[in-house]
Design an enzyme around this catalytic site. Sequence first.
Site, PDB file in Angstrom:
ATOM      1  N   THR A   1      -8.167   6.063  11.153  1.00 40.34           N
ATOM      2  CA  THR A   1      -8.669   7.056  10.215  1.00 40.34           C
ATOM      3  C   THR A   1      -9.498   8.147  10.895  1.00 40.34           C
ATOM      4  O   THR A   1     -10.086   7.930  11.964  1.00 40.34           O
ATOM      5  CB  THR A   1      -9.547   6.364   9.144  1.00 40.34           C
ATOM      6  OG1 THR A   1     -10.148   7.339   8.288  1.00 40.34           O
ATOM      7  CG2 THR A   1     -10.656   5.552   9.786  1.00 40.34           C
ATOM      8  N   ASP A   2      -9.564   9.301  10.236  1.00 38.48           N
ATOM      9  CA  ASP A   2     -10.449  10.389  10.670  1.00 38.48           C
ATOM     10  C   ASP A   2     -11.918  10.028  10.493  1.00 38.48           C
ATOM     11  O   ASP A   2     -12.796  10.672  11.082  1.00 38.48           O
ATOM     12  CB  ASP A   2     -10.143  11.673   9.883  1.00 38.48           C
ATOM     13  CG  ASP A   2     -10.186  11.474   8.373  1.00 38.48           C
ATOM     14  OD1 ASP A   2     -10.071  10.323   7.897  1.00 38.48           O
ATOM     15  OD2 ASP A   2     -10.316  12.482   7.651  1.00 38.48           O
TER      16      ASP A   2
ATOM     17  N   ASP B   1      -2.744 -13.491   4.059  1.00 38.51           N
ATOM     18  CA  ASP B   1      -4.173 -13.197   3.989  1.00 38.51           C
ATOM     19  C   ASP B   1      -4.680 -12.853   5.394  1.00 38.51           C
ATOM     20  O   ASP B   1      -4.729 -13.722   6.269  1.00 38.51           O
ATOM     21  CB  ASP B   1      -4.923 -14.406   3.423  1.00 38.51           C
ATOM     22  CG  ASP B   1      -6.418 -14.171   3.306  1.00 38.51           C
ATOM     23  OD1 ASP B   1      -6.877 -13.041   3.592  1.00 38.51           O
ATOM     24  OD2 ASP B   1      -7.135 -15.118   2.933  1.00 38.51           O
TER      25      ASP B   1
ATOM     26  N   GLY C   1       0.818  -1.207   0.000  1.00 38.24           N
ATOM     27  CA  GLY C   1       0.000   0.000   0.000  1.00 38.24           C
ATOM     28  C   GLY C   1       0.851   1.256   0.000  1.00 38.24           C
ATOM     29  O   GLY C   1       2.086   1.202   0.085  1.00 38.24           O
ATOM     30  N   GLN C   2       0.201   2.411  -0.059  1.00 39.25           N
ATOM     31  CA  GLN C   2       0.934   3.669  -0.163  1.00 39.25           C
ATOM     32  C   GLN C   2       1.837   3.902   1.047  1.00 39.25           C
ATOM     33  O   GLN C   2       3.028   4.210   0.897  1.00 39.25           O
ATOM     34  CB  GLN C   2      -0.047   4.840  -0.319  1.00 39.25           C
ATOM     35  CG  GLN C   2      -0.891   4.744  -1.588  1.00 39.25           C
ATOM     36  CD  GLN C   2      -1.658   6.018  -1.852  1.00 39.25           C
ATOM     37  OE1 GLN C   2      -1.334   6.787  -2.746  1.00 39.25           O
ATOM     38  NE2 GLN C   2      -2.684   6.267  -1.068  1.00 39.25           N
TER      39      GLN C   2
ATOM     40  N   THR D   1      -9.823   0.135   2.491  1.00 41.86           N
ATOM     41  CA  THR D   1     -10.029   1.582   2.604  1.00 41.86           C
ATOM     42  C   THR D   1     -11.054   2.151   1.627  1.00 41.86           C
ATOM     43  O   THR D   1     -11.402   3.328   1.735  1.00 41.86           O
ATOM     44  CB  THR D   1      -8.698   2.323   2.383  1.00 41.86           C
ATOM     45  OG1 THR D   1      -8.172   1.975   1.097  1.00 41.86           O
ATOM     46  CG2 THR D   1      -7.688   1.968   3.463  1.00 41.86           C
TER      47      THR D   1
ATOM     48  N   LYS E   1     -13.251   0.541  11.268  1.00 42.43           N
ATOM     49  CA  LYS E   1     -11.965   1.081  11.719  1.00 42.43           C
ATOM     50  C   LYS E   1     -12.016   1.418  13.213  1.00 42.43           C
ATOM     51  O   LYS E   1     -11.032   1.238  13.932  1.00 42.43           O
ATOM     52  CB  LYS E   1     -11.580   2.307  10.905  1.00 42.43           C
ATOM     53  CG  LYS E   1     -11.241   2.007   9.452  1.00 42.43           C
ATOM     54  CD  LYS E   1     -10.042   1.079   9.298  1.00 42.43           C
ATOM     55  CE  LYS E   1      -8.739   1.754   9.680  1.00 42.43           C
ATOM     56  NZ  LYS E   1      -7.576   0.844   9.470  1.00 42.43           N
TER      57      LYS E   1
ATOM     58  N   TYR F   1     -17.271   1.788   6.811  1.00 45.37           N
ATOM     59  CA  TYR F   1     -15.809   1.850   6.864  1.00 45.37           C
ATOM     60  C   TYR F   1     -15.360   2.433   8.204  1.00 45.37           C
ATOM     61  O   TYR F   1     -14.526   1.854   8.902  1.00 45.37           O
ATOM     62  CB  TYR F   1     -15.278   2.689   5.700  1.00 45.37           C
ATOM     63  CG  TYR F   1     -13.823   3.091   5.847  1.00 45.37           C
ATOM     64  CD1 TYR F   1     -12.810   2.134   5.797  1.00 45.37           C
ATOM     65  CD2 TYR F   1     -13.459   4.431   6.038  1.00 45.37           C
ATOM     66  CE1 TYR F   1     -11.473   2.493   5.951  1.00 45.37           C
ATOM     67  CE2 TYR F   1     -12.133   4.795   6.185  1.00 45.37           C
ATOM     68  CZ  TYR F   1     -11.150   3.826   6.134  1.00 45.37           C
ATOM     69  OH  TYR F   1      -9.839   4.186   6.278  1.00 45.37           O
TER      70      TYR F   1
END
Length: 274
Positions: free
Chosen positions: A105-106, A40, A10-11, A66, A132, A128
């Site tokens: 995450t926000d 996995d 991922g990024q 995401t 999270k 989502y």
Amino acid sequence: MRILITGASGQLGLELSSVLKGELIKTFNTREVQGGYRLDLENFSQLEDFIIKKRPDVIINTASMTDVDKCDVERERAYKINAEAVKHIVRASRVIEAYLIHISTDYVFDGQKGLYKEEDLPNPVNYYGLTKLLGETYALTYDDSLVIRTSGVFRHKGFPLYVYKTLREGKEVNAFKGYYSPISARKLAETVAELIGFRKTGIIHIAGERISRFELAIKIKEMFNLPSEVREVDEVKGWIAKRPFDSSLDISKSKKLLSTDFYSIEENLKYMVI
């Protein structure tokens, strides 16, 4: 120091792989990473077994589902990856006494007020965000864990890249008027590297400055002298899940703690991979 990075393709995972020092154990699921291991996260016994056998000193869980709309549609999978897998990472972390950094995450907030502090009450408005938040809850059951909430991470993809590429092609950009706190994957990775040394626990917000997507799109247009226009819209056509209007994060605690300039928009935009 042995550091396990989940979601290394991922990024954030890619940037962590280039920024961190030490012996890196990189895992991926679909997009292969050189020298990495396919893992996995939905196979919980395999996940725990892998962690216990590799015995990392630090685990950085960047792996996540995401895609906000896909999470609303594929709820069972979203729950397994974003929440339940974290429970099993924690179980294995306890056995080997590893330090766990979990990326959140926000979107755990409802977006009613913005500039959320670490102690503000979460109230997600989409699935989502809910998964999270559950992942955070599992992570925080472990005393030696740090939850990093971040916002709008970008590198070779993300909203800033969409704006740049769309405007460069001479097409109009529709930008949601809501606010958030975008950060480049490189600057986020640098802060994670610094935080490992502090071994802090609990929750910390690491994100960029508060800005609307419309304002950010205008900034990118001007910075790169791009043609075509940017239009502010109330919602983006095709969205399935609701988005928080202002999910920006208060980063005052992390600014005092860290030496890295991870927050200025100009500094972050330098690290778009275009």
